[in-house]
Design a protein around this motif. Structure first.
Motif, short mmCIF file in Angstrom:
data_model
loop_
_atom_site.label_atom_id
_atom_site.label_comp_id
_atom_site.label_asym_id
_atom_site.label_seq_id
_atom_site.Cartn_x
_atom_site.Cartn_y
_atom_site.Cartn_z
N VAL A 1 1.37 -3.02 3.34
CA VAL A 1 0.47 -3.40 2.27
C VAL A 1 1.27 -4.08 1.17
N GLN A 2 0.63 -4.95 0.44
CA GLN A 2 1.29 -5.63 -0.68
C GLN A 2 1.31 -4.73 -1.90
N PRO A 3 2.25 -4.95 -2.80
CA PRO A 3 2.25 -4.19 -4.05
C PRO A 3 0.90 -4.31 -4.76
N GLY A 4 0.45 -3.19 -5.26
CA GLY A 4 -0.87 -3.13 -5.90
C GLY A 4 -1.99 -2.80 -4.95
N GLY B 1 -1.74 9.71 -11.13
CA GLY B 1 -2.63 8.65 -11.59
C GLY B 1 -2.86 7.57 -10.56
N ARG B 2 -2.08 7.57 -9.49
CA ARG B 2 -2.24 6.55 -8.44
C ARG B 2 -2.68 7.16 -7.12
N ASN C 1 -2.70 1.32 -6.08
CA ASN C 1 -1.67 0.64 -6.87
C ASN C 1 -0.27 0.93 -6.31
N LEU C 2 -0.13 0.71 -5.02
CA LEU C 2 1.13 1.03 -4.36
C LEU C 2 2.26 0.16 -4.88
N LYS C 3 3.43 0.76 -4.95
CA LYS C 3 4.62 0.10 -5.45
C LYS C 3 5.67 0.02 -4.34
#
Length: 121
Positions: free
Chosen positions: A12-15, A66-67, A85-87
């Protein structure tokens, strides 16, 4: 035979978002806390989140607060981890683990085989 089978990992892409699932068999979750542990390349395993047997208590490591949201469906013997909101730093193998008792304390008792989550642009 106790089995914990994770699913839902991927690239997955960031965010972006992913939802992990862990289906448990051979073991009734009604009386046990359950959660997620992750291990990134070259790093030690880290507890990510845990939910008590009743669902009334949930814990998160600071970096994911929070994520990420943990939930459970005892009727389906399944636990979920919604990750938003993956980082890049969330990249790791995610393991589903059960606890020995109702609360999120103590060492894990049973482990799944893990599912890879890769966050990359």
């Amino acid at each position: 035979q106790v089995q914990l089978v994770e699913s839902g990992g991927g690239l997955v892409q960031p965010g972006g978002s992913l939802r992990l699932s862990c289906a448990v068999s051979g073991f009734t979750l009604d009386y046990n806390a359950i959660g997620w542990v992750r291990q990134a390349p070259g790093k030690e395993r880290e507890g990510v989140s845990c939910i008590s047997s009743s669902g009334s208590s949930r814990t998160y490591t600071d970096f994911v607060k929070g994520r990420f949201t943990i939930s459970r469906d005892n009727a389906k013997n399944t636990v979920y981890l919604q990750m938003n909101n993956l980082k890049l730093e969330d990249t790791a193998v995610y393991y589903c683990v059960t606890k020995s008792g109702r609360l999120c304390v103590g060492a894990p008792r049973y482990w799944g085989q893990g599912t890879q989550v890769t966050v990359s642009s």
